[in-house]
Motif scaffolding. Structure first.
Motif, mmCIF file in Angstrom:
data_model
loop_
_atom_site.group_PDB
_atom_site.id
_atom_site.type_symbol
_atom_site.label_atom_id
_atom_site.label_comp_id
_atom_site.label_asym_id
_atom_site.label_seq_id
_atom_site.Cartn_x
_atom_site.Cartn_y
_atom_site.Cartn_z
ATOM 1 N N ALA A 156 -64.766 -88.718 29.214
ATOM 2 C CA ALA A 156 -65.948 -88.768 30.088
ATOM 3 C C ALA A 156 -67.113 -88.057 29.391
ATOM 4 C CB ALA A 156 -65.632 -88.119 31.428
ATOM 5 N N VAL A 157 -67.874 -88.811 28.623
ATOM 6 C CA VAL A 157 -68.927 -88.230 27.785
ATOM 7 C C VAL A 157 -70.001 -87.576 28.634
ATOM 8 C CG1 VAL A 157 -70.607 -88.708 25.982
ATOM 9 C CG2 VAL A 157 -68.488 -90.016 26.065
ATOM 10 N N ASN A 158 -70.574 -88.328 29.559
ATOM 11 C CA ASN A 158 -71.688 -87.807 30.353
ATOM 12 C C ASN A 158 -71.276 -86.619 31.209
ATOM 13 O OD1 ASN A 158 -73.352 -89.801 29.297
ATOM 14 N ND2 ASN A 158 -72.911 -91.231 30.953
ATOM 15 N N PHE A 159 -70.120 -86.736 31.859
ATOM 16 C CA PHE A 159 -69.639 -85.635 32.692
ATOM 17 C C PHE A 159 -69.375 -84.404 31.835
ATOM 18 C CE2 PHE A 159 -67.271 -83.200 35.649
ATOM 19 C CZ PHE A 159 -67.532 -83.704 36.925
ATOM 20 N N GLY A 160 -68.779 -84.618 30.672
ATOM 21 C CA GLY A 160 -68.483 -83.498 29.790
ATOM 22 C C GLY A 160 -69.728 -82.793 29.307
ATOM 23 N N GLU A 161 -70.759 -83.562 28.996
ATOM 24 C CA GLU A 161 -72.014 -82.942 28.533
ATOM 25 C C GLU A 161 -72.694 -82.171 29.654
ATOM 26 O OE1 GLU A 161 -74.109 -86.242 26.865
ATOM 27 O OE2 GLU A 161 -73.137 -86.049 24.895
ATOM 28 N N SER A 162 -72.579 -82.668 30.898
ATOM 29 C CA SER A 162 -73.144 -81.916 32.029
ATOM 30 C C SER A 162 -72.344 -80.630 32.267
ATOM 31 C CB SER A 162 -73.154 -82.781 33.287
ATOM 32 O OG SER A 162 -71.834 -83.057 33.730
ATOM 33 N N ILE A 163 -71.030 -80.683 32.056
ATOM 34 C CA ILE A 163 -70.206 -79.477 32.168
ATOM 35 C C ILE A 163 -70.617 -78.459 31.115
ATOM 36 C CG2 ILE A 163 -67.858 -78.572 31.909
ATOM 37 C CD1 ILE A 163 -68.287 -80.006 34.533
ATOM 38 N N ASN A 164 -70.952 -78.954 29.931
ATOM 39 C CA ASN A 164 -71.412 -78.058 28.863
ATOM 40 C C ASN A 164 -72.656 -77.291 29.303
ATOM 41 O OD1 ASN A 164 -71.561 -76.829 26.367
ATOM 42 N ND2 ASN A 164 -72.548 -78.575 25.365
ATOM 43 N N GLY A 165 -73.549 -77.987 29.998
ATOM 44 C CA GLY A 165 -74.734 -77.315 30.524
ATOM 45 C C GLY A 165 -74.382 -76.272 31.566
ATOM 46 N N GLN A 166 -73.407 -76.563 32.430
ATOM 47 C CA GLN A 166 -73.004 -75.601 33.454
ATOM 48 C C GLN A 166 -72.293 -74.394 32.850
ATOM 49 O OE1 GLN A 166 -70.993 -77.421 36.816
ATOM 50 N NE2 GLN A 166 -72.306 -79.233 36.675
ATOM 51 N N ILE A 167 -71.621 -74.622 31.732
ATOM 52 C CA ILE A 167 -70.986 -73.494 31.029
ATOM 53 C C ILE A 167 -72.039 -72.474 30.634
ATOM 54 C CG2 ILE A 167 -69.839 -72.860 28.868
ATOM 55 C CD1 ILE A 167 -68.233 -75.489 29.153
ATOM 56 N N TRP A 168 -73.166 -72.960 30.131
ATOM 57 C CA TRP A 168 -74.272 -72.065 29.777
ATOM 58 C C TRP A 168 -74.864 -71.434 31.039
ATOM 59 C CZ3 TRP A 168 -76.610 -70.760 25.041
ATOM 60 C CH2 TRP A 168 -75.990 -71.318 23.919
ATOM 61 N N LYS A 169 -74.983 -72.219 32.094
ATOM 62 C CA LYS A 169 -75.581 -71.735 33.346
ATOM 63 C C LYS A 169 -74.798 -70.557 33.917
ATOM 64 C CE LYS A 169 -76.400 -73.179 38.139
ATOM 65 N NZ LYS A 169 -76.319 -74.294 39.118
#
Length: 583
Positions: free
Chosen positions: A146-159
């Motif tokens: 899940a590319v898009n979901f994974g990239e959004s999770i990456n943003g939340q990791i920083w958040k």
């Protein structure tokens, strides 16, 4: 000094009694919870889990986060997602630990999509994700790609402030590497303030997955403390490209070899068809006290099959039974194939019918074995039994069935199965399927039909296809089609003299000596020579001997050829055992 009032003494005694009772009750409840948690950890089947959940209900603990957390973890250990979800849904106000438990359980039970949905539900509550949450969610994205979901999770990791967390970042490296995003994986690795052996190994594995073994080797060499997993990863990388020498060099240097190290080296030799070396490594592995697993055993059985080592294969089979291995579909299919390839079809069938569970590989192995030994009717009976069991055949299945029809000259049955493959199962025929059909039609004298099939092929016919057609023409004395087929073969294999000689013999039988002279002249001009003869293996008292056509290298060649001359006179005495199938 005035004495304390009696009323104060009475209140104090009552308070002490109250607190003692509360303390005793808390101790009892804590002890019960500890026993409950320990029992959950020991759960090994669904029945035990069900009985413990009944205990949770009885103690009114369905709203206790600790108990539900422990119960979900127990369900995860036995891969029972339904009970874990049911317990979670009963809980009105789950905390972050319960959410982490259910997300981890869904991931472990191969339900990554539900794990992502549970994470989305969690974000609607006041619970904040933890490092464990993100590690599990990133792994779920990896499974689903899940590319898009994974990239959004990456943003939340920083958040949420986990951009430097070791395990979260390691999971991200694995996520990006599985998606082929080499730059992103390397960026995450380079930004990590600390790296453990698992992080290094994950990045090395990423380079191996990208096919960049140079970078993988460089990173492996720079690794502060190499663990066994990193050695195994590098070995696997070299094995995947067929570099046995580099894999062997690493294998010999591993300080502590585990089961994966040995199995990787065995697979490496097997993939390069060096089966004897694979067996030597296996024996060395046992000598070093390493117990093989099911994967190792199936590989070793397959090695015996390719070598035709029946006695060695029997010993491996005995080892499997004596050491408590489950005769599962992997070892089972390997044993079926081994016995069939080694000429012991009876033993192959015994193994097959003893298997409690049979998958497609098991059915394919036994059908292929029967077909190869000329038991066409039995192979077809087995195919129909497979259909009754609702096992969907694949291209390999139909190849074995067509082979059986070809050996037995069952033209109509072969046509029917070829049509069934293409029309009913929508399996595109490969070159070997076409080869069987052309051979079947050619031997039956249906040369025009065979030629039409060749012309209708969706792939370019190879020399085997045209060679089968020439063989049929020789059998049924059709010079016209034979000449056309040999013309095609001259383009595909200009230096192979076998087909030329076949055509020469055909023209000689028809007394067309001018054509004989012309073809021989062409052969001389083209430099067509007899190709290297094939070779055969034979096992005698656990020693393997290799023979080629007209070979006199063996010390006992004279005796061997004398025996062959005697056997030639007895070739018509063929023993054909009958197999009975219980339908």
């Amino acid at each position: 000094m005035m004495p304390a009032p009696l009323v104060n003494v009475s209140l104090r005694n009552q308070s002490m009694k109250f607190f003692n009772n509360v303390g005793q009750r808390l101790v009892r409840e804590s002890s019960q919870l500890t026993i409950f948690a320990n029992n959950l950890k020991r759960c090994s089947n669904l029945k035990e889990v069900e009985s413990l959940y009944a205990f949770v209900i009885k103690k009114n603990a369905t709203q206790d986060c600790f108990s539900v957390n422990q119960f979900i973890t127990a369900c995860s250990n036995i891969h029972c997602a339904e009970w874990a979800i049911a317990a979670f849904n009963q809980l009105k106000d789950p905390n972050v630990f319960v959410y982490n438990a259910i997300i981890g359980a869904l991931l472990r039970c191969f339900r990554p999509l539900q794990a992502l949905q549970m994470y989305k539900d969690m974000l609607k509550t006041e619970n904040r994700p933890t490092s464990f949450t993100f590690s599990s969610i990133v792994k779920s994205c990896t499974f689903l790609r899940a590319v898009n979901f994974g990239e959004s999770i990456n943003g939340q990791i920083w958040k949420y402030g986990f951009e430097t967390h070791l395990h979260v970042q390691t999971a991200l490296i694995d996520f990006f590497s599985n998606l082929g995003k080499a730059v992103e994986a390397k960026f995450v690795f380079d930004k990590m303030p600390e790296r453990d052996g698992f992080a290094w190994t994950t990045m090395i594995s990423a380079h191996v997955r990208f096919g960049d073994l140079t970078s993988a080797r460089k990173m492996f060499n720079n690794m502060p403390e190499k663990n066994t997993a990193s050695w195994n990863t590098m070995m696997h990388g070299f094995s995947s490209i067929g570099d046995i020498e580099s894999a062997k060099e690493l294998f010999n240097k591993i300080p502590q070899k585990d089961i994966i190290s040995w199995t990787t080296m065995i697979n490496c030799y097997s993939q390069k068809q060096q089966y004897k070396e694979a067996l030597e490594i296996f024996n060395e592995m046992k000598d070093n006290g390493i117990n093989p697993d099911e994967v190792t055993m199936s590989t070793i059985v397959s090695a015996c099959a390719h070598l035709g080592w029946l006695e060695q294969g029997k010993e491996i089979h005995i080892y499997v039974m004596q050491n408590g291995f489950d005769l599962d579909v992997y070892i089972g299919s390997a044993l079926i194939d081994m016995y069939a390839k080694c000429g012991s079809m009876e033993r192959s069938l015994v193994v097959f019918f003893k298997l409690l569970e049979k998958n497609l590989f098991c059915w394919n192995s036994v059908i292929e074995g029967l077909a190869a030994h000329g038991y066409a009717n039995e192979a077809l009976v087995m195919f129909h039994m497979m259909e009754k069991e609702k096992i969907k055949p694949n291209g390999i299945t139909f190849l074995s069935v067509l082979t059986a029809c070809t050996h037995a000259g069952m033209v109509e049955e072969g046509k029917s199965k070829f049509l069934q493959m293409t029309r009913d199962h929508l399996i595109l025929p490969e070159i070997k399927h076409y080869g069987c059909m052309v051979d079947l039609l050619s031997k039956a004298g249906l040369l025009e039909e065979a030629l039409e099939l060749v012309r209708s092929m969706n792939i370019e016919p190879n020399s085997v296809i045209w060679g089968s057609l020439v063989g049929g023409c020789k059998l049924h004395k059709n010079l016209e089609i034979a000449q056309m087929a040999v013309d095609k073969l001259m383009l595909l294999e200009p230096n192979n003299s076998g087909y030329y000689n076949l055509l020469v013999n055909m023209y000689a039988e028809a007394n067309r000596w001018n054509e004989v002279a012309r073809i021989r002249s062409n052969m001389k001009n083209l430099g067509a020579e007899k190709r290297c003869p094939g070779s055969s293996w034979i096992e005698v008292e656990k020693n393997i001997f290799q023979f080629a056509s007209c070979d006199h290298s063996h010390p006992a060649s004279k005796e061997i050829y004398l025996l062959l001359e005697e056997l030639f006179g007895q070739l018509k005495l063929i023993y054909r055992p009958e197999f009975e199938f219980i339908l």
